[in-house]
Design a protein around this motif. Structure first.
Motif, PDB file in Angstrom:
ATOM      1  N   MET A   1     -36.988  18.855   0.438  1.00 36.64           N
ATOM      2  CA  MET A   1     -36.326  19.705   0.416  1.00 36.64           C
ATOM      3  C   MET A   1     -35.166  19.743   1.628  1.00 36.64           C
ATOM      4  O   MET A   1     -34.232  20.120   1.771  1.00 36.64           O
ATOM      5  CB  MET A   1     -37.048  21.063   0.752  1.00 36.64           C
ATOM      6  CG  MET A   1     -37.891  21.637  -0.587  1.00 36.64           C
ATOM      7  SD  MET A   1     -38.734  23.032  -0.156  1.00 36.64           S
ATOM      8  CE  MET A   1     -37.548  24.234  -0.039  1.00 36.64           C
TER       9      MET A   1
ATOM     10  N   GLU B   1     -33.011  16.684   1.113  1.00 38.91           N
ATOM     11  CA  GLU B   1     -31.882  16.587  -0.387  1.00 38.91           C
ATOM     12  C   GLU B   1     -31.018  17.842  -0.524  1.00 38.91           C
ATOM     13  O   GLU B   1     -30.462  17.945  -1.400  1.00 38.91           O
ATOM     14  CB  GLU B   1     -32.800  16.029  -1.539  1.00 38.91           C
ATOM     15  CG  GLU B   1     -33.358  14.543  -1.395  1.00 38.91           C
ATOM     16  CD  GLU B   1     -34.040  14.038  -2.529  1.00 38.91           C
ATOM     17  OE1 GLU B   1     -33.929  14.801  -3.799  1.00 38.91           O
ATOM     18  OE2 GLU B   1     -34.701  13.053  -2.558  1.00 38.91           O
ATOM     19  N   TYR B   2     -31.535  18.858   0.084  1.00 41.11           N
ATOM     20  CA  TYR B   2     -31.246  20.298  -0.123  1.00 41.11           C
ATOM     21  C   TYR B   2     -30.769  20.963   1.097  1.00 41.11           C
ATOM     22  O   TYR B   2     -31.011  20.595   1.999  1.00 41.11           O
ATOM     23  CB  TYR B   2     -32.301  21.084  -0.834  1.00 41.11           C
ATOM     24  CG  TYR B   2     -32.808  20.592  -2.251  1.00 41.11           C
ATOM     25  CD1 TYR B   2     -32.203  21.328  -3.395  1.00 41.11           C
ATOM     26  CD2 TYR B   2     -33.861  19.722  -2.458  1.00 41.11           C
ATOM     27  CE1 TYR B   2     -32.812  20.834  -4.639  1.00 41.11           C
ATOM     28  CE2 TYR B   2     -34.076  19.092  -3.451  1.00 41.11           C
ATOM     29  CZ  TYR B   2     -33.737  19.969  -4.756  1.00 41.11           C
ATOM     30  OH  TYR B   2     -33.896  19.371  -6.065  1.00 41.11           O
ATOM     31  N   ASP B   3     -29.786  21.847   0.550  1.00 37.14           N
ATOM     32  CA  ASP B   3     -29.264  22.834   1.819  1.00 37.14           C
ATOM     33  C   ASP B   3     -30.035  23.958   1.533  1.00 37.14           C
ATOM     34  O   ASP B   3     -30.141  24.633   0.507  1.00 37.14           O
ATOM     35  CB  ASP B   3     -27.543  23.073   1.591  1.00 37.14           C
ATOM     36  CG  ASP B   3     -26.749  21.791   1.860  1.00 37.14           C
ATOM     37  OD1 ASP B   3     -27.018  21.275   2.929  1.00 37.14           O
ATOM     38  OD2 ASP B   3     -25.717  21.660   1.163  1.00 37.14           O
ATOM     39  N   ILE B   4     -30.590  24.313   2.826  1.00 36.05           N
ATOM     40  CA  ILE B   4     -31.445  25.654   2.750  1.00 36.05           C
ATOM     41  C   ILE B   4     -30.848  26.547   3.788  1.00 36.05           C
ATOM     42  O   ILE B   4     -30.618  26.297   4.845  1.00 36.05           O
ATOM     43  CB  ILE B   4     -32.899  25.290   3.175  1.00 36.05           C
ATOM     44  CG1 ILE B   4     -33.494  23.988   2.304  1.00 36.05           C
ATOM     45  CG2 ILE B   4     -33.721  26.481   3.027  1.00 36.05           C
ATOM     46  CD1 ILE B   4     -34.711  23.516   2.848  1.00 36.05           C
TER      47      ILE B   4
ATOM     48  N   ILE C   1     -31.623  27.838  -1.777  1.00 33.58           N
ATOM     49  CA  ILE C   1     -31.600  26.391  -1.775  1.00 33.58           C
ATOM     50  C   ILE C   1     -30.733  26.035  -2.852  1.00 33.58           C
ATOM     51  O   ILE C   1     -30.715  26.082  -4.070  1.00 33.58           O
ATOM     52  CB  ILE C   1     -33.101  26.175  -2.103  1.00 33.58           C
ATOM     53  CG1 ILE C   1     -34.253  26.822  -1.206  1.00 33.58           C
ATOM     54  CG2 ILE C   1     -33.287  24.695  -2.225  1.00 33.58           C
ATOM     55  CD1 ILE C   1     -35.635  26.505  -1.573  1.00 33.58           C
ATOM     56  N   SER C   2     -29.933  24.742  -2.550  1.00 41.84           N
ATOM     57  CA  SER C   2     -29.040  24.232  -3.528  1.00 41.84           C
ATOM     58  C   SER C   2     -29.127  22.718  -3.156  1.00 41.84           C
ATOM     59  O   SER C   2     -29.188  22.128  -1.777  1.00 41.84           O
ATOM     60  CB  SER C   2     -27.724  24.805  -3.361  1.00 41.84           C
ATOM     61  OG  SER C   2     -27.218  24.821  -1.825  1.00 41.84           O
ATOM     62  N   ARG C   3     -29.045  21.894  -4.089  1.00 35.75           N
ATOM     63  CA  ARG C   3     -28.992  20.339  -4.053  1.00 35.75           C
ATOM     64  C   ARG C   3     -27.844  20.100  -3.272  1.00 35.75           C
ATOM     65  O   ARG C   3     -26.651  20.596  -3.432  1.00 35.75           O
ATOM     66  CB  ARG C   3     -29.258  19.758  -5.210  1.00 35.75           C
ATOM     67  CG  ARG C   3     -29.270  18.019  -5.082  1.00 35.75           C
ATOM     68  CD  ARG C   3     -29.521  17.612  -6.407  1.00 35.75           C
ATOM     69  NE  ARG C   3     -30.763  17.542  -6.878  1.00 35.75           N
ATOM     70  CZ  ARG C   3     -31.809  16.913  -6.495  1.00 35.75           C
ATOM     71  NH1 ARG C   3     -31.871  15.840  -5.674  1.00 35.75           N
ATOM     72  NH2 ARG C   3     -33.158  17.066  -7.108  1.00 35.75           N
ATOM     73  N   LYS C   4     -27.508  19.125  -2.158  1.00 38.44           N
ATOM     74  CA  LYS C   4     -26.857  18.673  -1.620  1.00 38.44           C
ATOM     75  C   LYS C   4     -25.629  18.176  -2.507  1.00 38.44           C
ATOM     76  O   LYS C   4     -26.027  17.017  -3.297  1.00 38.44           O
ATOM     77  CB  LYS C   4     -27.149  17.632  -0.246  1.00 38.44           C
ATOM     78  CG  LYS C   4     -27.786  18.536   0.793  1.00 38.44           C
ATOM     79  CD  LYS C   4     -28.118  17.359   1.733  1.00 38.44           C
ATOM     80  CE  LYS C   4     -28.971  18.229   2.918  1.00 38.44           C
ATOM     81  NZ  LYS C   4     -29.315  17.540   3.989  1.00 38.44           N
TER      82      LYS C   4
END
Length: 294
Positions: free
Chosen positions: A253, A256-259, A289-292
């Motif tokens: 997370m 690889e993800y923007d939180i 949460i969104s994938r970069k």
């Protein structure tokens, strides 16, 4: 466990797990013998028997159609093929019940608390992401492991109840625990004792980097001051699995993800200790949460 368990019995196993979680912490389970038929024990026994039935049904189905599972990679297939565990299939139901608890209750809370604490401190989140950008092996990321250790310290709500089978005198005190007493040990209070941990009420993962042998020191010399997974013969058997899951999820997370904070309160002070293991948050504190790059 395998696609057959999930597709046929997944929803039922989920309900059985939650029902077991609700009753397993009942204080009567700690102070009464197993044969006493109090309501919580009877419900646990029925759920245990049903989980056993599910495993027998699925294993018999696999035995009847072995060609379908010849190249399967799920955990049940692995243990059935491994000579060290294949003959223990009568214990699979109990074993996997423990694994489900390890993967669901405390681990989910530990992952959530770690993400929330990192969101509260963007500099620490950036430091973790920078480390992971140079080393994507979650298990060897020193800072990630320090974050998880600190979450285990600050948010350990496991209940440890023991029955004193004989009178015990506590060393260096005038206190004697009478025979037959129920003794409660609180890792939550121990982990927040400022005499043991400086700034004990603050989430500071760096403490585990500054002194790598801190867990060993805290649990030596007759003391036990760091016990997020319990201790002794009652130590959580899912500790290693929980560590792998938490490292993988939090690391993935963060890397690889923007939180970001979502809608809802950011007050993390009201805790719910009714769950097994780590406390949960009372109310809601949401994140987005969104994938970069998407």
């Amino acid at each position: 466990m395998g696609p057959d368990f999930f597709s046929i019995n997944g929803a039922e196993l989920y309900d059985l797990l939650h029902g077991t979680e609700a009753d397993i912490g009942n204080v009567l389970n700690f102070i009464l013998p197993d044969w006493v038929p109090h309501p919580a024990a009877l419900r646990l026994r029925r759920r245990r028997d049903r989980i056993g039935e599910i495993f027998r049904e699925r294993l018999e189905e696999r035995e009847a159609h072995p060609e379908q599972w010849e190249n399967a990679q799920d955990y049940i297939s692995y243990t059935l093929k491994d000579s060290a565990t294949a003959h223990l299939d009568h214990l699979y139901a109990a074993h996997h019940t423990l694994l489900m608890f390890a993967a669901h209750t405390s681990t989910v809370a530990s992952i959530s608390w770690t993400i929330l604490e990192l969101l509260k401190d963007p500099k620490r989140m950036d430091f973790l992401r920078q480390e992971l950008s140079h080393n994507e092996d979650m298990q060897s990321s020193h800072y990630l492991q320090a974050c998880l250790k600190e979450t285990g310290r600050l948010y350990s709500g496991i209940s440890m109840l023991r029955l004193a089978r004989q009178a015990i005198s506590l060393p260096n005190t005038n206190v004697t625990v009478p025979q037959g007493s129920v003794v409660s040990i609180s890792p939550y209070l121990t982990h927040r004792d400022p005499a043991i941990y400086p700034n004990a009420d603050q989430w500071i993962p760096e403490r585990w980097l500054e002194e790598p042998d801190l867990p060993k020191r805290l649990n030596s010399g007759g003391q036990l001051a760091y016990m997020p997974f319990g201790a002794g013969v009652h130590r959580c058997p899912g500790e290693k699995l929980a560590g792998i899951i938490a490292s993988t999820v939090v690391g993935t997370m963060a890397h690889e993800y923007d939180i970001t904070w979502g809608e809802g309160k950011e007050d993390l002070t009201n805790l719910d200790f009714s769950k097994i293991g780590s406390p949960w948050l009372e109310g809601v504190s949401s994140v987005t949460i969104s994938r970069k790059g998407v």
